[in-house]
Design a protein around this motif. Sequence first.
Motif, short mmCIF file in Angstrom:
data_model
loop_
_atom_site.label_atom_id
_atom_site.label_comp_id
_atom_site.label_asym_id
_atom_site.label_seq_id
_atom_site.Cartn_x
_atom_site.Cartn_y
_atom_site.Cartn_z
N ILE A 47 19.93 -40.03 -0.82
CA ILE A 47 19.54 -38.80 -0.13
C ILE A 47 19.67 -38.97 1.39
N ASP A 48 19.32 -40.14 1.90
CA ASP A 48 19.46 -40.40 3.34
C ASP A 48 20.92 -40.29 3.78
N VAL A 49 21.81 -40.86 3.00
CA VAL A 49 23.23 -40.81 3.33
C VAL A 49 23.73 -39.37 3.30
N LEU A 50 23.33 -38.62 2.28
CA LEU A 50 23.76 -37.22 2.19
C LEU A 50 23.24 -36.39 3.36
N LEU A 51 22.02 -36.63 3.79
CA LEU A 51 21.50 -35.89 4.94
C LEU A 51 22.25 -36.22 6.22
N VAL A 52 22.62 -37.47 6.40
CA VAL A 52 23.40 -37.85 7.58
C VAL A 52 24.77 -37.18 7.55
N VAL A 53 25.42 -37.15 6.40
CA VAL A 53 26.72 -36.48 6.28
C VAL A 53 26.57 -34.98 6.54
N LEU A 54 25.54 -34.36 6.01
CA LEU A 54 25.30 -32.95 6.23
C LEU A 54 25.08 -32.63 7.70
N ILE A 55 24.29 -33.45 8.39
CA ILE A 55 24.05 -33.23 9.81
C ILE A 55 25.35 -33.41 10.60
N PHE A 56 26.15 -34.41 10.24
CA PHE A 56 27.43 -34.62 10.91
C PHE A 56 28.34 -33.40 10.74
N LEU A 57 28.43 -32.87 9.54
CA LEU A 57 29.29 -31.71 9.29
C LEU A 57 28.79 -30.47 10.04
N MET A 58 27.49 -30.29 10.10
CA MET A 58 26.94 -29.13 10.80
C MET A 58 27.23 -29.21 12.30
N LEU A 59 27.17 -30.39 12.86
CA LEU A 59 27.40 -30.54 14.30
C LEU A 59 28.88 -30.50 14.66
#
Length: 138
Positions: free
Chosen positions: A19-31
């Motif tokens: 879940i931590d890895v997925l949240l980091v990827v999601l934040i990267f894509l949003m930015l």
Amino acid sequence: MKFRRRQSEEPEINLIPFIDVLLVVLIFLMLSTTYSKFTELQVTLPTADAQAMKDRPAEIIVAISADGRYAIDSQPVEGRSVDLLAAALQAATQGKQEPVLIISADAATPHQAVVNVMDAARRANLPRLTFAANKPRE
């Protein structure tokens, strides 16, 4: 020889790092994503500063309804063929010097109906034509 049964341990999946890895990827894509509107063609329309016309030329107004019916100078045209339109346009030009054909078509008019009027204008020797439009609301 005595074989002992091994006790099978259930593998444990720890979801917290996943879940931590997925949240980091999601934040990267949003930015990193840009939210801009793309259009197929970038068109800059010309501007004109024209003076008002002193003499209005003779006008023939062809109205086209949404279902493809025609009216020339507020007189309905029976039929939808190019030959009938050309004959009606030829009759409307009687007594007018170099008239301007104004095509006033509904926004939902089929494209073929407008092309038929343009073809009929060519057959009736009306080289000057224009389209009527409303100004967009601001």
